[in-house]
Each structure stands twice: as C-alpha cells, then as structure tokens.
Scaffold this motif. Sequence first.
Motif, PDB file in Angstrom:
ATOM      1  N   SER A 189     -81.261  13.566 -24.055  1.00 29.71           N
ATOM      2  CA  SER A 189     -80.767  14.938 -24.014  1.00 29.71           C
ATOM      3  C   SER A 189     -81.024  15.555 -22.646  1.00 29.71           C
ATOM      4  O   SER A 189     -81.805  15.029 -21.850  1.00 29.71           O
ATOM      5  N   ALA A 190     -80.366  16.675 -22.387  1.00 27.03           N
ATOM      6  CA  ALA A 190     -80.546  17.372 -21.116  1.00 27.03           C
ATOM      7  C   ALA A 190     -82.023  17.708 -20.908  1.00 27.03           C
ATOM      8  O   ALA A 190     -82.584  17.488 -19.820  1.00 27.03           O
ATOM      9  N   LEU A 191     -82.661  18.214 -21.955  1.00 25.75           N
ATOM     10  CA  LEU A 191     -84.067  18.607 -21.857  1.00 25.75           C
ATOM     11  C   LEU A 191     -84.939  17.410 -21.464  1.00 25.75           C
ATOM     12  O   LEU A 191     -85.850  17.519 -20.636  1.00 25.75           O
ATOM     13  N   ASP A 192     -84.619  16.273 -22.067  1.00 30.54           N
ATOM     14  CA  ASP A 192     -85.357  15.055 -21.802  1.00 30.54           C
ATOM     15  C   ASP A 192     -85.272  14.634 -20.340  1.00 30.54           C
ATOM     16  O   ASP A 192     -86.262  14.218 -19.736  1.00 30.54           O
ATOM     17  N   VAL A 193     -84.069  14.750 -19.775  1.00 28.50           N
ATOM     18  CA  VAL A 193     -83.885  14.378 -18.372  1.00 28.50           C
ATOM     19  C   VAL A 193     -84.713  15.304 -17.484  1.00 28.50           C
ATOM     20  O   VAL A 193     -85.389  14.862 -16.554  1.00 28.50           O
ATOM     21  N   VAL A 194     -84.683  16.604 -17.796  1.00 28.90           N
ATOM     22  CA  VAL A 194     -85.437  17.551 -16.986  1.00 28.90           C
ATOM     23  C   VAL A 194     -86.936  17.254 -17.082  1.00 28.90           C
ATOM     24  O   VAL A 194     -87.663  17.334 -16.091  1.00 28.90           O
ATOM     25  N   THR A 195     -87.371  16.875 -18.282  1.00 27.85           N
ATOM     26  CA  THR A 195     -88.787  16.552 -18.470  1.00 27.85           C
ATOM     27  C   THR A 195     -89.224  15.415 -17.547  1.00 27.85           C
ATOM     28  O   THR A 195     -90.389  15.348 -17.149  1.00 27.85           O
ATOM     29  N   MET A 196     -88.275  14.521 -17.193  1.00 26.09           N
ATOM     30  CA  MET A 196     -88.627  13.418 -16.286  1.00 26.09           C
ATOM     31  C   MET A 196     -89.155  13.929 -14.951  1.00 26.09           C
ATOM     32  O   MET A 196     -89.919  13.246 -14.281  1.00 26.09           O
ATOM     33  N   GLY A 197     -88.756  15.123 -14.552  1.00 24.85           N
ATOM     34  CA  GLY A 197     -89.276  15.700 -13.316  1.00 24.85           C
ATOM     35  C   GLY A 197     -90.770  15.937 -13.369  1.00 24.85           C
ATOM     36  O   GLY A 197     -91.418  16.106 -12.339  1.00 24.85           O
TER      37      GLY A 197
ATOM     38  N   HIS B 131     -80.406  20.520 -25.890  1.00 22.84           N
ATOM     39  CA  HIS B 131     -80.487  19.377 -26.799  1.00 22.84           C
ATOM     40  C   HIS B 131     -79.187  18.593 -26.867  1.00 22.84           C
ATOM     41  O   HIS B 131     -79.037  17.684 -27.674  1.00 22.84           O
ATOM     42  N   ARG B 132     -78.250  18.932 -26.017  1.00 22.16           N
ATOM     43  CA  ARG B 132     -76.981  18.211 -25.941  1.00 22.16           C
ATOM     44  C   ARG B 132     -77.221  16.823 -25.333  1.00 22.16           C
ATOM     45  O   ARG B 132     -78.010  16.681 -24.408  1.00 22.16           O
ATOM     46  N   GLN B 133     -76.530  15.827 -25.897  1.00 24.39           N
ATOM     47  CA  GLN B 133     -76.589  14.501 -25.274  1.00 24.39           C
ATOM     48  C   GLN B 133     -75.898  14.595 -23.912  1.00 24.39           C
ATOM     49  O   GLN B 133     -74.899  15.297 -23.764  1.00 24.39           O
ATOM     50  N   ILE B 134     -76.449  13.918 -22.909  1.00 16.27           N
ATOM     51  CA  ILE B 134     -76.002  14.190 -21.550  1.00 16.27           C
ATOM     52  C   ILE B 134     -74.562  13.772 -21.268  1.00 16.27           C
ATOM     53  O   ILE B 134     -73.940  14.304 -20.362  1.00 16.27           O
ATOM     54  N   SER B 135     -73.999  12.850 -22.078  1.00 22.13           N
ATOM     55  CA  SER B 135     -72.600  12.478 -21.817  1.00 22.13           C
ATOM     56  C   SER B 135     -71.652  13.591 -22.261  1.00 22.13           C
ATOM     57  O   SER B 135     -70.490  13.600 -21.886  1.00 22.13           O
ATOM     58  N   GLN B 136     -72.166  14.521 -23.071  1.00 17.72           N
ATOM     59  CA  GLN B 136     -71.297  15.598 -23.548  1.00 17.72           C
ATOM     60  C   GLN B 136     -71.336  16.815 -22.637  1.00 17.72           C
ATOM     61  O   GLN B 136     -70.829  17.868 -22.996  1.00 17.72           O
ATOM     62  N   LEU B 137     -71.942  16.663 -21.478  1.00 14.70           N
ATOM     63  CA  LEU B 137     -71.974  17.755 -20.511  1.00 14.70           C
ATOM     64  C   LEU B 137     -70.855  17.560 -19.493  1.00 14.70           C
ATOM     65  O   LEU B 137     -70.473  16.437 -19.197  1.00 14.70           O
TER      66      LEU B 137
END
Lengths: 435, 283
Positions: free
Chosen positions: B112-120, B153-159
């Motif tokens: 999810s978008a949130l998950d990617v940001v958390t990687m930072g 919480h959107r899956q990143i391919s849906q952005l």
Amino acid sequence: MSLSYSAQVVLAGVSLLGVAGGVVGSFALLRRQSLLSDALAHAALPGVCVAFLLTESKSSLPLLVGALVSGLLGTLAVTTLVRRSRLKADSAIGVVLSVFFALGIVLLTRIQKLPLGNQSGLDKYLFGQAATLMPRDVATIGALTAVVLLLVAFFYKELKLLCFDREFGASLGWPMRRIELLLVFLLVTVVVVGLQAVGVVLMVAALITPAAAARQWTDRLSTLLLLAAAIGGGVGVAGTLISASWANAPTGPAIVVVSSAVLVVSLLFAPRRGLVWARLRARALARRIRRENLLKDLYLEGERRAAPGALVGWSDLMGQRGQGRRRLSALARSLAASGLLARGSEGVRLTAEGEAAARELVRRHRLWEVYLARRLELPLDHVHRDAEVMEHALTESAVAELEELLGWPERDPHGRPIPRRQGLAAPPSPLRGAA
Amino acid sequence: MSLALEAPLAPAASSTAAPALLEPAIEIHDLTVAYGTQPVLWDVDVALPEGRLIAIVGPNGAGKSTLLKASLGLVTPLTGWVKVFGGPVAERRSWIGYVPQRESVDWDFPTSALDVVTMGLYGGLGWFRRPGKAQRERALACLEQVGIEDLAHRQISQLSGGQQQRVFLARALAQDARLYLMDEPFAGVDATTERAILGLLQQLRRDGRTVVAVHHDLQTVSEYFDHVVLLNLRLVAAGPVETTFTPENLQRTYGGRLTVLSQTAESLLRSGGRPRLGDEERP
C-alpha cells in the motif's frame, strides 16, 4: 480414510516443503527470479551425484549437502556470467541450467551402471518420489523449513525492501548485497529440501506456481506469503495423495498438475484480477453502451422530426448503426422490459422514462462537445466521436462540474440545444444497474 | 500533528560535530564514473551550496542520474570523491533523502501507499525491528503533507502517476533529511501534482533543507530553482540560475556532442585492462 504411519510421515514432509516453497517462492516471484530458481534447481543434480560417488551412501544428508553446494555454484555462475560477460540474464540462465543438468544426467547414468548404482535410488531426484521419504528425511525437511520460515520472519522487512526497491534500500545504508544473498540461500535451501519429493526438473513449479496463484487473490505482501504457504502445503498433500493412489506416479509431476490447476482457477476467477470477471465486466459495459445508444438514437430521431416520442420504424433504426434486425429487436425487448420504450410491429417509441434517460445522454454528449471545442479548441469535426465515448463514461458529478466550468451552455458547438435536466425525472445514470 | 518537517534536523547531527555554516551540502572532486567501458561522468568538480533548490540539467545520457547516485554512494567512482556536509557519504546516509525515478520500481508490487512511505523510516529501525504504530503515524503525516492521506491504504498500482510520485516524495519526507536527492521528480506528472511538488520543494527550502533534483524541463528551471548544474559527461557550468543558466552555457551543454572527449575516454578505459565498475558494493 486412515493413513498408515509411513503415509503420514510422507504427507508431513511434503506439506512442510510446500509451505516453505510457497513463502520463498513469493519472494522469487516478486524479484522476477523465477527462472533463476529453475537454474538453481537443475544445478543441484550434479552435486547429488558427486556426493553419492564420494560417499557411496544412500543417506540423504551428504546428498543434500552436495545439492546445496552445486546449487549455489550454479547461481554464482549465472550472476557472474551476467556481470562479467555480455550475456543477458535469460541466456546466462539457459546456459547454466543446461550445462549443470547435462552434467548431472551424465553422472547419473554412470552411477546406475555401477554395481551399487541401481539401488542408489538417485533417479528419484529427477522427478521426485515422496513415498521414499523416511522419518529422518522428514526430520531434516522439518528442521530446514523451520530455519527458512524463521529467517523470513526475522528479515521480513529487509526482504520486502530488497524486492520492492533495492536501490532505495542501498541509499538507506542497508547491505542489499547481503540481503540478496540471504534470499539466494533461502531459495537453495528450499530447493534442496524439495529434491527428494519433487525432483530437480519440476522444482521451479513447486516454488513459483503457489506464489503466482496467491498473487491473484491479494494485494498485501503478508497475506500473499500466508496464502502461498497454504496453497503450497495444500497442493503438496493433494499431489502426493494422487501420486500414491495412481499407479505410483512420481510426485513432482502430480504436484505440478494440481498447483497448475489452482493457478488456472486463480487466473480466471480471482476477484478484480480474474479474467472471467474482466470479460464479464467488458460485456456488461458493451451491452450498456448498445442500450444507451438505441435510446439516444430514438431521441435524436424525435428531435429531427420535431416530434419527441415519435414512433420510429425498424428499418430506420437498422440503418442507424448497421445492426441486424435480430440483435436490434432483442435490444428493444430488454429496454421495453425496463420500461424505457414501447415497441410494436412497425417500430418503437420512447416512454417518458426512456425519454428522460436519453435526454441525459444527449446532454452529456453535447456538454462534452462544448468542452472539447471551447477548452481544448478542437475543430468541430473532431468533437463528436470523442463525445460518443464520453457520454457513457461521465459520472453525474463530472457532468455537474463540467456544466459549471462551461457556464451552463445552451447549445453545443454545432448549434443544437443542450437538453436541460428535468427536475428529478432523469436519474443520474439511467441504465446502470438496470441492465 | 507533528509533521516530519517540523521534527529536529538530521537525526545524526547529535553524534557528529555540526559542519561549519559555509560547508557545501555536496562537494564533488575529480569524479569519474564508468559503466563497463562506457564513461558516464568525466572529471567533475562541483560544490553545491546548502539550503538551495538545485537543478541538474543536461541531455540524455549526460550522467545526471549517475551524479545523484554517486552522491548517494550507490556507484563506485573510478577516480575522485564525494563529500556530503564535509564527510564521507557512508557516514551521512541518515542526512540524505532519496527519490528515485518513478519507473525504477514495479508498481504492481503487493503493497500500500502507506507501506511504501514507511520504508523511508527503515533506516532508523535497524535489523529485525518491524515498523510499529509510531512509524505508521509518521508515514501518514508525510502522506498528508503531499496531500494524499486518503489514499494511504490503496494498493500502489491503483494510483495515478502523479500520486505515485507523491508517494515517493512522502517516503523521502519520512527520512527527515537535510539533503534531498531527487531523480526527475516532475517527470510525467499532471499539472496539479507539479504545483504540489513545487510547493513542497519551496517548503523544504524555507526549512533550510537542500534539494538537488534532476530536471528535464528547461522552461521551468529559472522559475523553480535557485541554482543549476549543467552537465554533459563533464561539468559544463554550475552556479546561481541568474548567472549560469545562460544561452551560451545551454549551447555548450546541448549543442555539439562531446565526441572527442567521449571517444578518448572510451579508448582509455578499453586499454586500461577493463576496469570493472558501476556497482554499489564493488570495492
């Protein structure tokens, strides 16, 4: 049915293997290393043979060590070829896979000519024979599976970073090369664990297929891993039971057949990604567009004759979009069933409800034409075809926004009137859901 | 809500002596980088001041991304060195935020978008530790800062492309860095996102952060940036936009391929025993 002790042992081993394979295979799938795992599995064969020649032992531990070493060598060979030569990854994998596998087959043939060889049982490493698993083999499988799962649990975050954005991970200061090595180690371990049950030839399917099937059902990595583990374990058990009950067929192919069936079902029926649903959605859309077009054609005909709700003859309608009589009357029948038009032997006419629905479509069409002509300054002969598509796609809120943006225009660029919305008579999307 | 930008500067600052005020954010000396036998940067000397918005501009294959990657320690130079705030990159990683090119990752990845940001925030977590509530809240605040908290919480391919770019920017914000390196942050985004990104960069500058961005739109360089680095294999010019972003310098950057230089460089590398280069961990 009650299973014998030995059958229970075999099933335990195979399901453990399926679980580990599903989890590790998910990472291989996401890193697009499916083919690398195939090379790795094939590369394990010569190691097994060399280990047998050296120890002349049938016990699985030295053989597994041999498999581990040559599997790692194979992987190393692939990565070295990619870095140090002009070969691309796919060619490097192809070359290494066939060289190692050929060497393995040569050695295997040689071993089977030795006095000891025909009882070595090494041929099971080709396609797998789960029935030959002994309790101590299963103990080895269990221990290695536990190690694999623990490592994945510990390094979940790091593996995720590796698979999604390796370079960003490196920029954070993570030793991505070492994390990559960890993943290779996990892959090799699972392949080695699976050799006896699945065999080198089809190992890749046991790794990748459950993961690929699981991917269709979820968009979360953690769920993907759990699901792939469940599918892996399940198809392992199913494949083993099939192979045991059907003429002692090798287990590897049986597992692959079952997991491929799961994959096919997933590809077809998984929600959102499933091809069947996509096809059905496309058909429903095409049908809605045909229905809306017929309503609109009737409205336009009424407008042309300055007689809204006029009866339009079948032949006139057939001329409009080149539709056959049968298709047209089926369409009219379904619209009549929705109360949107009335039909007779001479032709059809819009009901009040159908008229309102058609008016809304025409309104969208002409608003869009205004938008294209004014805002994007497209020439007049370009706007119609685009509006023909957009009239079916615009939502109510988009139409409202469009109207405001354009200042509630009265006429389209061709000078035809843009119908007003009639109070509550026109539902926002006249046919959505009615179809 | 404690936004990432209001948090104290550079977490590593406490353990290292604060650099002198006039120390450049990035100092590059005699940097030469090659991929195989293909030179991509040749003898680059440049110092980038702190607290500015800096564009790296040049034609395709000019080495713009490589300059960023060298500043991140992701490529090993053939010669030369890079200092970040006066120290080696390896000791400054927690001061640097990175926004890679959007196409560099697989957006179909199950996350999810949130998950990617958390990687930072992974850099501050260390081995084994999983991101928890605190990290998720921080990541959400960063998504809010780029205006897409509702898509967390959107899956990143849906952005959309613009939204994906915002996710990458939010991930960099989560790094709470002093220096941001961005590879084409404006590439392929819609007008609204472009304005939002620009606003974000200006906010970063107000907070005293430095942003170095590879930029391909020559029209907007003077409007968006303070400082410019003109690059084409070698450094053409670097300095404040007003004095450096001149037609003559652009002509020197884009006009006339630097054929003599690149051919010489290539033949030198060929005869020099095929140096193996270009990978992050190779010594």
